[in-house]
Design an enzyme around this catalytic site. Structure first.
Site, mmCIF file in Angstrom:
data_model
loop_
_atom_site.group_PDB
_atom_site.id
_atom_site.type_symbol
_atom_site.label_atom_id
_atom_site.label_comp_id
_atom_site.label_asym_id
_atom_site.label_seq_id
_atom_site.Cartn_x
_atom_site.Cartn_y
_atom_site.Cartn_z
ATOM 1 N N HIS A 243 -5.077 -5.076 8.670
ATOM 2 C CA HIS A 243 -6.533 -5.052 8.450
ATOM 3 C C HIS A 243 -6.949 -6.445 8.005
ATOM 4 O O HIS A 243 -6.109 -7.306 7.714
ATOM 5 C CB HIS A 243 -6.937 -3.995 7.418
ATOM 6 C CG HIS A 243 -6.277 -4.166 6.080
ATOM 7 N ND1 HIS A 243 -6.590 -5.187 5.204
ATOM 8 C CD2 HIS A 243 -5.309 -3.440 5.458
ATOM 9 C CE1 HIS A 243 -5.868 -5.090 4.116
ATOM 10 N NE2 HIS A 243 -5.066 -4.033 4.237
ATOM 11 N N ASP A 370 10.199 10.209 1.731
ATOM 12 C CA ASP A 370 11.432 9.636 1.203
ATOM 13 C C ASP A 370 11.388 9.608 -0.330
ATOM 14 O O ASP A 370 10.563 8.908 -0.928
ATOM 15 C CB ASP A 370 11.617 8.223 1.750
ATOM 16 C CG ASP A 370 13.045 7.732 1.582
ATOM 17 O OD1 ASP A 370 13.479 7.583 0.425
ATOM 18 O OD2 ASP A 370 13.716 7.493 2.604
ATOM 19 N N SER A 385 0.326 -3.012 2.594
ATOM 20 C CA SER A 385 -0.410 -3.121 3.859
ATOM 21 C C SER A 385 0.316 -4.097 4.782
ATOM 22 O O SER A 385 0.593 -5.232 4.402
ATOM 23 C CB SER A 385 -1.830 -3.633 3.615
ATOM 24 O OG SER A 385 -2.615 -2.661 2.985
#
Length: 420
Positions: A243, A370, A385
């Protein structure tokens, strides 16, 4: 009464049967058209607006659906009917028809070469300098006489970029402050970029005493943070974040002039929890020996640049094939992350794949399963990110968002959108 009612019922049934025999063809046709109509609407969710296909591979659009593909040229004429020849790279418009009859939608198909990249998962320090001086907000200043004044109100606005003062270009906050002070209260002309267009603004600074003048604008010219490198290609070009770098105050994508990527030392991990997404806390040393590359572009799909050299952690990393959106399946996948100096694949469960998302960075919805990652971070946290997502030995996307209400849930972007 009973006989009359019984007779009326028989008569009614006979008439209905006669009408059915007479109009059953029309009824069946209408019913079939309604079914096809509903099928056409629902099938749109399974047919992407754009599709990337590796050269030599068959085009698959909603493989389980009875669709016919008609390839169109730029002028709309039909070039071929049926399967598209994918031996040559290029871009084609394909018309998808349900049952070979009903036009459903046009799809843009990109025939691309086989692509491999190195999935990274390495945290990096990010520094960018804005292209112009970003106006964060405008407000009151206390004048020398004690009054509250707002010289920039209704003139500048949040998200503007100041490019010049009285025709002299500036790029640093200090240059703006010096130019305003040099005005000694006389009006100054500002060259401003607003929504991509340059405009001229005139503002009269307010004297605040001791030779200091202000225009009542809060500005910044740079920003820094931590993100994760997604991939590196064979030529040393990288993509990260998934992003854009955005300014938190203006909530707008930062228009940058230059940027640099640095090695970063992660000193703490704040675990995510409901209502608090958590974050990686790192220390960035802004000196040349710590610089690993330059950032050349900031757009809605991520940040992009070139590396001077691979980080040591990636010295033995091997490239993997790129997986395209039509290959992604719900179910097991992994994200690759370096935490505590160790590269590790962590399991996630893909819940949904949106082939036509309204927001590009929210194409893949997943959940962390997990336990090791949950114990370390609580799920997806700020700073992750860009962490690559892999499935069936291919890189298919990158982590982009976390659900504030549940740090175990997140969104990702298709890797093909980052590679574009």
């Amino acid at each position: 009464m009973e006989a009359a009612v019984h007779k009326g019922e028989i008569t009614g049934k006979i008439r209905i049967f006669q009408y059915y025999k007479k109009y059953r063809g029309k009824f069946f046709g209408m019913y079939l058209m309604i079914l096809i109509g509903f099928a056409g609407v629902s099938v749109l969710d399974y047919i992407p607006d754009t599709l990337s296909v590796q050269r030599g591979e068959a085009v698959s659009i909603g493989g389980f659906l009875p669709v016919t593909k008609t390839v169109k040229s730029e002028d709309g004429a039909v070039e071929s009917f049926g399967m598209l020849n994918t031996e040559e790279c290029g871009t084609y418009e394909m018309e998808v028809r349900l049952l070979g009859i009903i036009p459903v939608k046009d799809v843009t198909v990109h025939i691309v070469d086989h692509t491999e990249v190195i999935p990274c998962g390495v945290p990096i320090g990010i520094y960018v300098h804005t292209n112009g001086i970003l106006v964060v907000d405008v407000g009151d200043v206390e004048a020398e006489n004690g009054s509250q004044q707002s010289p920039a109100k209704h003139i500048l606005k949040s998200g503007d970029y100041i490019l010049a003062v009285n025709g002299t270009e500036i790029s640093e906050k200090e240059e703006l402050v010096a130019a305003v002070n040099a005005s000694e209260g006389e009006s100054v002309n500002l060259t401003v970029r607003r929504d991509g267009e340059q405009i001229q603004c005139e503002i009269t600074p307010v004297s605040c005493g001791a030779g200091e003048y202000r225009i009542g604008a809060w500005v910044r010219d740079d920003m820094a943070g931590i993100g994760t490198m997604t991939y590196v290609d064979g030529e040393g070009n990288f993509g990260a974040l998934g992003h854009s770098i955005s300014d938190t105050d203006t909530e707008s994508q930062v228009e940058m002039s230059e940027g640099k990527a640095y090695l970063v030392d992660i000193v703490n991990i704040i675990k995510g929890e409901k209502g608090n997404p958590g974050e990686l806390v790192g220390q960035i040393q802004y000196y040349s020996q710590n610089e690993i590359g330059v950032i050349e572009e900031n757009n809605s799909e991520g940040i992009y640049g070139s590396l001077d050299s691979l980080p040591d952690e990636l010295g033995n990393a091997e490239p993997v094939p790129v997986g395209y959106k039509q290959e992604i399946q719900s179910g097991n996948a992994q994200i690759l992350v370096e935490l505590d100096g160790v590269f590790q694949y962590y399991d996630i469960e893909i819940d949904n794949v949106d082939l036509n998302p309204s927001e590009t960075n929210k194409s893949i919805r997943f959940r962390v399963t997990d336990q090791d990652l949950i114990d370390k971070t609580g799920g997806i946290i700020q700073g992750l990110s860009g962490a690559p997502i892999l499935q069936n030995g291919k890189i298919i996307g990158a982590v982009t968002h976390v659900f504030v209400s549940d740090p175990l849930e997140g969104y990702g972007i298709f890797i093909e959108d980052m590679l574009e």
